[in-house]
Design an enzyme around this catalytic site. Structure first.
Site, PDB file in Angstrom:
ATOM      1  N   ASN A 146     -10.192   0.050  -0.299  1.00 62.69           N
ATOM      2  CA  ASN A 146      -8.729   0.137  -0.239  1.00 62.69           C
ATOM      3  C   ASN A 146      -8.155  -0.532  -1.494  1.00 62.69           C
ATOM      4  O   ASN A 146      -8.247  -1.747  -1.640  1.00 62.69           O
ATOM      5  CB  ASN A 146      -8.257  -0.573   1.036  1.00 62.69           C
ATOM      6  CG  ASN A 146      -6.748  -0.548   1.204  1.00 62.69           C
ATOM      7  OD1 ASN A 146      -6.013  -0.255   0.263  1.00 62.69           O
ATOM      8  ND2 ASN A 146      -6.284  -0.877   2.402  1.00 62.69           N
TER       9      ASN A 146
ATOM     10  N   HIS B  41      -3.440   7.513   2.016  1.00 61.85           N
ATOM     11  CA  HIS B  41      -3.834   6.191   1.513  1.00 61.85           C
ATOM     12  C   HIS B  41      -5.270   5.942   1.961  1.00 61.85           C
ATOM     13  O   HIS B  41      -5.618   6.144   3.131  1.00 61.85           O
ATOM     14  CB  HIS B  41      -2.882   5.144   2.098  1.00 61.85           C
ATOM     15  CG  HIS B  41      -3.312   3.735   1.867  1.00 61.85           C
ATOM     16  ND1 HIS B  41      -3.783   3.296   0.646  1.00 61.85           N
ATOM     17  CD2 HIS B  41      -3.353   2.650   2.689  1.00 61.85           C
ATOM     18  CE1 HIS B  41      -4.092   2.009   0.737  1.00 61.85           C
ATOM     19  NE2 HIS B  41      -3.849   1.597   1.965  1.00 61.85           N
TER      20      HIS B  41
ATOM     21  N   CYS C 234       0.817  -1.227   0.000  1.00 68.36           N
ATOM     22  CA  CYS C 234       0.000   0.000   0.000  1.00 68.36           C
ATOM     23  C   CYS C 234       0.847   1.272   0.000  1.00 68.36           C
ATOM     24  O   CYS C 234       0.349   2.348  -0.323  1.00 68.36           O
ATOM     25  CB  CYS C 234      -0.961   0.011   1.183  1.00 68.36           C
ATOM     26  SG  CYS C 234      -2.112  -1.360   1.155  1.00 68.36           S
TER      27      CYS C 234
HETATM   28  O1  UT7 Z   1      -3.672  -0.777   3.507  1.00 71.81           O
HETATM   29  C1  UT7 Z   1      -3.523  -1.139   4.843  1.00 71.81           C
HETATM   30  C2  UT7 Z   1      -4.486  -2.220   5.095  1.00 71.81           C
HETATM   31  N1  UT7 Z   1      -5.146  -2.344   6.327  1.00 71.81           N
HETATM   32  C3  UT7 Z   1      -5.892  -1.463   6.999  1.00 71.81           C
HETATM   33  O2  UT7 Z   1      -5.882  -0.290   6.813  1.00 71.81           O
HETATM   34  C4  UT7 Z   1      -6.776  -2.049   8.034  1.00 71.81           C
HETATM   35  C5  UT7 Z   1      -6.700  -1.371   9.355  1.00 71.81           C
HETATM   36  N2  UT7 Z   1      -7.725  -1.892  10.230  1.00 71.81           N
HETATM   37  C6  UT7 Z   1      -9.036  -1.558  10.124  1.00 71.81           C
HETATM   38  O3  UT7 Z   1      -9.413  -0.788   9.271  1.00 71.81           O
HETATM   39  C7  UT7 Z   1      -9.986  -2.123  11.135  1.00 71.81           C
HETATM   40  O4  UT7 Z   1      -9.272  -2.808  12.127  1.00 71.81           O
HETATM   41  C8  UT7 Z   1     -11.056  -3.070  10.516  1.00 71.81           C
HETATM   42  C9  UT7 Z   1     -12.038  -2.245   9.684  1.00 71.81           C
HETATM   43  C10 UT7 Z   1     -10.400  -4.127   9.672  1.00 71.81           C
HETATM   44  C11 UT7 Z   1     -11.854  -3.739  11.629  1.00 71.81           C
HETATM   45  O5  UT7 Z   1     -12.451  -2.777  12.462  1.00 71.81           O
HETATM   46  P1  UT7 Z   1     -12.311  -2.912  14.057  1.00 71.81           P
HETATM   47  O6  UT7 Z   1     -13.080  -1.789  14.640  1.00 71.81           O
HETATM   48  O7  UT7 Z   1     -10.847  -2.992  14.362  1.00 71.81           O
HETATM   49  O8  UT7 Z   1     -13.067  -4.266  14.311  1.00 71.81           O
HETATM   50  P2  UT7 Z   1     -12.523  -5.602  14.998  1.00 71.81           P
HETATM   51  O9  UT7 Z   1     -11.562  -6.291  14.087  1.00 71.81           O
HETATM   52  O10 UT7 Z   1     -12.069  -5.251  16.357  1.00 71.81           O
HETATM   53  O11 UT7 Z   1     -13.844  -6.454  15.076  1.00 71.81           O
HETATM   54  C12 UT7 Z   1     -14.952  -6.075  15.882  1.00 71.81           C
HETATM   55  C13 UT7 Z   1     -16.054  -7.100  15.721  1.00 71.81           C
HETATM   56  C14 UT7 Z   1     -15.581  -8.542  15.846  1.00 71.81           C
HETATM   57  O12 UT7 Z   1     -16.609  -9.265  16.503  1.00 71.81           O
HETATM   58  P3  UT7 Z   1     -16.472  -9.616  18.066  1.00 71.81           P
HETATM   59  O13 UT7 Z   1     -15.217 -10.438  18.175  1.00 71.81           O
HETATM   60  O14 UT7 Z   1     -16.391  -8.299  18.761  1.00 71.81           O
HETATM   61  O15 UT7 Z   1     -17.733 -10.376  18.322  1.00 71.81           O
HETATM   62  C15 UT7 Z   1     -15.498  -9.028  14.434  1.00 71.81           C
HETATM   63  O16 UT7 Z   1     -15.697 -10.420  14.307  1.00 71.81           O
HETATM   64  O17 UT7 Z   1     -16.608  -6.988  14.387  1.00 71.81           O
HETATM   65  C16 UT7 Z   1     -16.636  -8.288  13.788  1.00 71.81           C
HETATM   66  N3  UT7 Z   1     -16.480  -8.124  12.346  1.00 71.81           N
HETATM   67  C17 UT7 Z   1     -17.518  -7.886  11.524  1.00 71.81           C
HETATM   68  N4  UT7 Z   1     -18.836  -7.764  11.743  1.00 71.81           N
HETATM   69  C18 UT7 Z   1     -19.622  -7.519  10.678  1.00 71.81           C
HETATM   70  C19 UT7 Z   1     -15.325  -8.134  11.613  1.00 71.81           C
HETATM   71  N5  UT7 Z   1     -15.610  -7.919  10.313  1.00 71.81           N
HETATM   72  C20 UT7 Z   1     -16.953  -7.758  10.235  1.00 71.81           C
HETATM   73  C21 UT7 Z   1     -17.840  -7.508   9.165  1.00 71.81           C
HETATM   74  N6  UT7 Z   1     -19.155  -7.392   9.438  1.00 71.81           N
HETATM   75  N7  UT7 Z   1     -17.406  -7.342   7.896  1.00 71.81           N
END
Ligand code: UT7
Length: 340
Positions: free
Chosen positions: A290, A260, A120
């Site tokens: 992204n 980005h 990225c």
């Molecule tokens: O180019 C660089 C690439 N990477 C990035 O920029 C990614 C950086 N990270 C992020 O943008 C965020 O961490 C995410 C958008 C990927 C995730 O958001 P978050 O607020 O960090 O969520 P989380 O991973 O802490 O997940 C929270 C909850 C989890 O459920 P539990 O364990 O709390 O029950 C996940 O299983 O959300 C759940 N979850 C979803 N729910 C509905 C994860 N993905 C999804 C989904 N739909 N698509």
């Protein structure tokens, strides 16, 4: 006596995205997710997905052709010296470089061609590499493309990753420019201790693909989202300030911040750290998701097309991603005005 380095600026821009739009509602039918969750957590509403027969060089080609045309460079006229493609989803697994395949499509025979693999952050890296050749006087016209088909490395049953990414391409032509314009300062960096946070585990020389690894879906992108999020928020502000410092500027001098496009929450947090008002931040992640190395040149293109960048403006781009890696550039926009 030390040779005087030339200033390097952007002489033309181009962009291309595939036709197919995949909305959050479409994703609701594929995995256990909701439009509301995706919009609230990421800001993404839809993304583009390459057609079955469309590879990364097919997306790069129209973007590159437009950038060259806008810069007044005929690709087959011998004026194009170098093609750099920033990508992590090249047409071929190992080689040849996607830049070589793009060269063939453009019809240029003489230009050097290679890919830059910084995921990225790749476009910022590639632009910096290309700029060095012009600064020293080695080359006159360098084409830098960020192009990705991220849809090919996603596990479409993993809701934590498949909702985030999209496909597309953006391109710029770099050329010598008047002193005080163009790239005023930049930083590149990496921290390989974070390699496990975001990678494609199998398919390389460490773990060549086997039926068992394919069964375990190890050929797809894996990410520890929360950790990458934390890193991103921290590095975006830090890298921008360092690049501004090299240019002798401060965040108060920024006319447009083009980060980005990974997640609006990351972008908002970085802008807040830099003290930038929302009208100084460009966002199009809602429409493309992204797109990895393509995200910055696509955002740069749309900001320029939409009149958000005018000659003389100070534009700051910051990329971050797998590696971990990061890069930031401060650009004073030259006399490159939009014509439809
Ligand atoms: O180019 C660089 C690439 N990477 C990035 O920029 C990614 C950086 N990270 C992020 O943008 C965020 O961490 C995410 C958008 C990927 C995730 O958001 P978050 O607020 O960090 O969520 P989380 O991973 O802490 O997940 C929270 C909850 C989890 O459920 P539990 O364990 O709390 O029950 C996940 O299983 O959300 C759940 N979850 C979803 N729910 C509905 C994860 N993905 C999804 C989904 N739909 N698509």
């Amino acid at each position: 006596m030390a040779k005087q380095l030339r200033s390097v600026g952007i002489a033309g821009l181009g962009m291309y995205v595939p036709e197919r739009v995949l909305t959050n509602r479409d994703l609701e039918t594929l995995v256990d997710t909701t439009d509301d969750w995706i919009v609230t957590r990421t800001g993404i509403r839809e993304r583009r997905i390459a057609g079955e027969h469309e590879a990364t060089s097919d997306l790069a080609f129209p973007a590159a052709r437009e950038a060259l045309q806008r810069a007044g460079v005929a690709p087959d006229g011998g004026d194009l010296d170098l093609i750099i493609v920033a990508t992590c989803t090249g047409d071929m697994q190992s080689f040849p470089a996607t830049a070589s395949l793009l060269q063939e499509r453009l019809g240029t025979r003489r230009a050097a061609a290679f890919d830059v693999a910084a995921v990225c952050s790749g476009f910022v890296y590639a632009m910096e590499v290309g700029a060095q050749f012009i600064a020293t006087g080695a080359y006159e016209n360098v084409l830098v493309v960020g192009a990705e088909t991220m849809s090919r490395v996603l596990d479409w049953s993993d809701r934590s990753t498949c909702i985030l990414f999209g496909d597309g391409a953006g391109a710029v032509v770099l050329r010598a420019c008047p002193e005080g314009e163009g790239i005023l300062g930049s930083v590149l960096g990496s921290d390989g201790s974070g390699a496990a946070l975001l990678n494609v585990p199998a398919g390389g020389s460490r773990r060549p693909l086997t039926p068992a690894l394919i069964e375990q879906k190890q050929q797809y992108l894996m990410m520890k989202g929360r950790e990458v999020f934390r890193f991103a928020v921290e590095i975006m502000g830090e890298a921008a300030v360092q690049a501004l410092d090299k240019a002798g500027l401060t965040p108060g001098d920024v006319d447009l911040f083009i980060p980005h496009q990974a997640n609006t929450r990351i972008i908002d947090a970085a802008a807040k750290r830099l003290g930038l008002a929302p009208d100084k931040v460009f966002v199009n992640v809602d429409r493309y998701g992204n797109t990895s190395a393509a995200s910055i040149p696509m955002a740069l293109y749309e900001a320029w097309r939409d009149g958000r960048i005018r000659p003389g403006d100070v534009v700051v781009t910051v990329g971050f991603g797998a590696g971990l890696s990061w890069g930031a550039s401060v650009i004073r926009w030259g006399d490159v005005t939009w014509t439809p």
